[in-house]
Design a protein around this motif. Structure first.
Motif, short mmCIF file in Angstrom:
data_model
loop_
_atom_site.label_atom_id
_atom_site.label_comp_id
_atom_site.label_asym_id
_atom_site.label_seq_id
_atom_site.Cartn_x
_atom_site.Cartn_y
_atom_site.Cartn_z
N LYS A 38 0.71 -1.08 -0.17
CA LYS A 38 -0.13 -0.11 -0.10
C LYS A 38 0.76 1.06 0.29
O LYS A 38 0.68 2.12 -0.61
N GLU A 39 1.95 1.23 0.68
CA GLU A 39 2.64 2.29 0.90
C GLU A 39 3.49 2.56 -0.52
O GLU A 39 3.65 3.82 -0.90
N ALA A 40 3.66 1.55 -1.37
CA ALA A 40 4.28 1.83 -2.92
C ALA A 40 3.04 1.93 -3.79
O ALA A 40 3.43 2.18 -4.85
N GLY A 41 1.81 2.35 -3.29
CA GLY A 41 0.83 2.28 -4.26
C GLY A 41 0.27 1.33 -4.92
O GLY A 41 -0.25 1.29 -6.04
N LEU A 42 0.43 -0.11 -4.54
CA LEU A 42 0.34 -1.24 -5.04
C LEU A 42 -0.77 -2.03 -4.33
O LEU A 42 -1.06 -1.87 -2.98
N THR A 43 -1.36 -2.92 -4.81
CA THR A 43 -2.20 -4.16 -4.08
C THR A 43 -1.30 -5.34 -3.59
O THR A 43 -0.36 -5.48 -4.07
N HIS A 44 -1.81 -5.93 -2.46
CA HIS A 44 -1.20 -6.87 -1.73
C HIS A 44 -0.98 -8.12 -2.67
O HIS A 44 -0.07 -8.57 -2.82
N GLY A 45 -1.97 -8.26 -3.96
CA GLY A 45 -1.85 -9.46 -4.77
C GLY A 45 -0.66 -9.31 -5.65
O GLY A 45 -0.48 -10.52 -6.18
N GLY A 46 -0.10 -8.04 -5.71
CA GLY A 46 0.76 -8.05 -6.82
C GLY A 46 2.27 -8.34 -6.05
O GLY A 46 3.42 -8.19 -6.96
N PHE A 47 2.45 -8.83 -4.87
CA PHE A 47 3.69 -8.98 -4.25
C PHE A 47 4.48 -9.99 -4.94
O PHE A 47 5.67 -9.66 -5.33
#
Length: 218
Positions: A38-47
């Motif tokens: 979230k801090e990087a502006g992305l969703t958890h699923g993309g990790f």
């Protein structure tokens, strides 16, 4: 939607950059993957498109923090007269500003205790970066043999990191300032060879006691 390799690389770098700050602030286990993404502006699923595990992100983020620190130190120290470099290292590291800015400060005191409990792979990666920093500082300790410079550098860095941990633990008050001041004095003495610890010869590793056999006991 397909992204270009360049876009993926930029996204990966952004995750690592953001994570390196958050991990130093909150600790290796103080912030979850979802929060980091979230801090990087992305969703958890993309990790997992970027990292095989949470451990991999921690290792890379730590390496990133150390690499940036090495760059900053080189830029600062190479522009100074040789006689002022060691004092600049000590004063900069044990400054109130460094103490109070955990997220952008040295990753060793921020994460070292936790990394010591991680896997052998993680500790090995940590040790390699620590070794680089010791070598960097050793290069600014002049007029002594290389082995002596490295010993002093290792002792100085241990003093710097330990002092910073204690100063942070005690907050930003009078005791914290006293710890910083005392640490600066000792670290500089070690680096310049004016302290007793720096002058002492290296000791050989202690030998393990030989177990006596039943025949030897008789």
């Amino acid at each position: 939607m397909r992204y270009s390799p360049e876009h993926k690389a930029e996204t990966h770098a952004r995750i690592v950059r953001k994570a390196s700050v958050r991990l130093r602030e909150k600790g290796a286990h103080g912030v979850g993957v979802a929060d980091l993404m979230k801090e990087a502006g992305l969703t958890h699923g993309g990790f997992y498109a970027h990292f095989e595990s949470r451990e991999a992100l921690v290792v890379e983020s730590f390496g990133y923090a150390i690499d940036r620190a090495v760059e900053r130190w080189r830029k600062l120290l190479d522009g100074l007269p040789p006689q002022k470099r060691l004092a600049a290292i000590v004063d900069g590291y044990l400054s109130p500003e460094h103490r109070d800015d955990v997220g952008h400060g040295c990753a060793i005191p921020a994460l070292g205790a936790e990394i010591a409990r991680e896997s052998a792979k993680t500790r090995k990666a940590f040790a390699a970066k620590l070794d680089e920093l010791i070598d960097l500082f050793a290069g600014y300790i002049v007029d002594v043999p290389a082995k002596t410079a490295r010993r002093r550098s290792a002792a100085m860095l241990a003093t710097l990191t330990g002092t910073l941990v204690m100063a942070r633990v005690t907050g930003g008050g009078e005791l914290s300032d006293e710890i910083l001041s005392s640490g600066r004095e000792v670290a500089l003495a070690i680096a310049t060879g004016s302290g007793s610890a720096a002058k002492a010869p290296a000791r050989a590793p202690a030998k393990k006691p030989v177990k006596k056999t039943a025949a030897a006991k008789r």
